[in-house]
Design a protein around this motif. Structure first.
Motif, PDB file in Angstrom:
ATOM      1  N   UNK A 153      21.792  26.245   3.387  1.00  0.00           N
ATOM      2  CA  UNK A 153      22.674  27.178   4.487  1.00  0.00           C
ATOM      3  C   UNK A 153      21.147  27.969   5.418  1.00  0.00           C
ATOM      4  N   UNK A 154      20.486  27.987   4.635  1.00  0.00           N
ATOM      5  CA  UNK A 154      19.204  28.614   5.202  1.00  0.00           C
ATOM      6  C   UNK A 154      18.623  27.864   6.255  1.00  0.00           C
ATOM      7  N   UNK A 155      18.387  26.486   5.969  1.00  0.00           N
ATOM      8  CA  UNK A 155      17.727  25.538   6.824  1.00  0.00           C
ATOM      9  C   UNK A 155      18.464  25.552   8.208  1.00  0.00           C
ATOM     10  N   UNK A 156      19.752  25.372   8.209  1.00  0.00           N
ATOM     11  CA  UNK A 156      21.022  25.100   9.009  1.00  0.00           C
ATOM     12  C   UNK A 156      20.975  26.752   9.818  1.00  0.00           C
ATOM     13  N   UNK A 157      20.581  27.803   9.406  1.00  0.00           N
ATOM     14  CA  UNK A 157      20.786  28.900   9.822  1.00  0.00           C
ATOM     15  C   UNK A 157      19.513  29.070  10.834  1.00  0.00           C
ATOM     16  N   UNK A 158      18.225  28.714  10.300  1.00  0.00           N
ATOM     17  CA  UNK A 158      17.188  28.738  11.189  1.00  0.00           C
ATOM     18  C   UNK A 158      17.108  27.828  12.161  1.00  0.00           C
ATOM     19  N   UNK A 159      17.941  26.554  12.065  1.00  0.00           N
ATOM     20  CA  UNK A 159      17.771  25.645  13.036  1.00  0.00           C
ATOM     21  C   UNK A 159      18.824  26.133  14.404  1.00  0.00           C
ATOM     22  N   UNK A 160      19.852  26.574  13.699  1.00  0.00           N
ATOM     23  CA  UNK A 160      20.992  26.906  14.733  1.00  0.00           C
ATOM     24  C   UNK A 160      20.657  28.356  15.440  1.00  0.00           C
ATOM     25  N   UNK A 161      19.983  29.289  14.852  1.00  0.00           N
ATOM     26  CA  UNK A 161      19.664  30.513  15.541  1.00  0.00           C
ATOM     27  C   UNK A 161      18.137  30.929  15.723  1.00  0.00           C
ATOM     28  N   UNK A 162      17.532  30.101  16.513  1.00  0.00           N
ATOM     29  CA  UNK A 162      15.965  30.275  16.658  1.00  0.00           C
ATOM     30  C   UNK A 162      15.573  31.724  16.941  1.00  0.00           C
ATOM     31  N   UNK A 163      16.440  32.549  17.398  1.00  0.00           N
ATOM     32  CA  UNK A 163      15.996  34.063  17.711  1.00  0.00           C
ATOM     33  C   UNK A 163      15.633  34.712  16.482  1.00  0.00           C
ATOM     34  N   UNK A 164      16.022  34.396  15.114  1.00  0.00           N
ATOM     35  CA  UNK A 164      15.712  34.814  13.868  1.00  0.00           C
ATOM     36  C   UNK A 164      14.481  34.331  13.297  1.00  0.00           C
ATOM     37  N   UNK A 165      13.940  33.441  13.778  1.00  0.00           N
ATOM     38  CA  UNK A 165      12.723  32.900  13.072  1.00  0.00           C
ATOM     39  C   UNK A 165      11.626  33.688  13.086  1.00  0.00           C
ATOM     40  N   UNK A 166      11.221  34.290  14.166  1.00  0.00           N
ATOM     41  CA  UNK A 166      10.221  35.278  14.214  1.00  0.00           C
ATOM     42  C   UNK A 166      10.451  36.486  13.280  1.00  0.00           C
ATOM     43  N   UNK A 167      11.420  36.836  12.720  1.00  0.00           N
ATOM     44  CA  UNK A 167      11.847  37.934  12.123  1.00  0.00           C
ATOM     45  C   UNK A 167      11.475  37.884  10.500  1.00  0.00           C
ATOM     46  N   UNK A 168      11.152  36.331   9.797  1.00  0.00           N
ATOM     47  CA  UNK A 168      10.996  36.371   8.412  1.00  0.00           C
ATOM     48  C   UNK A 168       9.583  35.941   8.231  1.00  0.00           C
TER      49      UNK A 168
END
Length: 247
Positions: A232-247
């Motif tokens: 789920x985490x991998x799919x989340x980061x792939x489908x929502x690139x806007x959150x990658x810089x938050x983590x």
């Protein structure tokens, strides 16, 4: 308990009282939390997550906007688990829980919560004799004990080693399933958020606003499977690139 509706149009800090310097912490922050939902707030350090919890708790009232708890006949009760367990060192484990009651503490309830958090054998010990993980479990019990309408949790497992954090998280999750409350849980750990939450609300750097609001689709009885969490985490980061810089 009704929906919690949060709209903060502006939250500003004065950086120095002898200058005109300000920090714009929150701007146009809007979201709704439904009754008995477990919502994780995920965002970078310093973005204002703790400030937001303090505003919801009524500890910080210096902002422009509105926090509507939907209660007309009474003020909802709020339990708060801080980053620091904040146990009173001169009181035992049991006494630190009993202190939140104005009248006779409910013995059976406290016994049940101590059992749920595996602390019955430590109930007469003082905080200095407890590990940090045990102290955090006491703080969780103290917040649950008043049966709050809303439970605020500010990175309650920060600074714990990974095995201890997993154990305490599992105990919290089991306790919440037994006694569902509306929970707002602040974390910077995405795997932890996925394992616990119904919804993930991703918050931007200051001025803080909602970037994404995402439902966790993993069934509750499958949250213990790390492979599902990771997928789920991998799919989340792939489908929502806007959150990658938050983590």
């Amino acid at each position: 308990m009704s929906d919690i509706r949060i709209h903060i149009s502006n939250k500003t800090y004065v950086l120095a009282h002898d200058t005109a310097q300000f920090h714009h912490a929150i701007a146009d922050l809007d979201f709704i939390v439904h009754p008995h939902q477990f919502v994780c707030l995920v965002g970078p350090s310093g973005c204002g997550k703790t400030t937001l919890l303090n505003m919801i708790a009524g500890l910080d009232q210096h902002y422009q906007g509105r926090i509507d708890m939907g209660q007309t006949d009474k003020v909802p009760s709020i339990g708060y688990v801080f980053q620091n367990p904040r146990l009173l060192p001169w009181l035992s484990v049991r006494q630190n829980i009993e202190v939140v009651f104005a009248h006779t503490p409910p013995t059976r309830l406290i016994d049940s919560l101590l059992d749920s958090m595996q602390l019955r054998d430590a109930q007469h010990q003082y905080p200095e004799r407890l590990s940090l993980g045990m102290q955090r479990r006491v703080a969780i019990i103290r917040a649950f004990a008043i049966n709050p309408d809303i439970l605020l949790m500010d990175e309650p497992f920060v600074s714990l080693d990974a095995p201890t954090a997993r154990q305490v998280r599992s105990l919290l999750y089991s306790l919440w399933l037994q006694r569902p409350h509306t929970v707002l849980f602040v974390t910077h750990d995405l795997r932890e958020a996925i394992a616990l939450a119904d919804r993930l609300i991703f918050l931007s750097p200051s001025p803080m606003r909602v970037l994404s609001d995402i439902a966790v689709s993993i069934a509750r009885d499958q949250r213990h499977e790390e492979s599902r969490i990771e997928l789920f985490r991998e799919q989340l980061l792939q489908n929502h690139p806007e959150i990658n810089g938050l983590l």
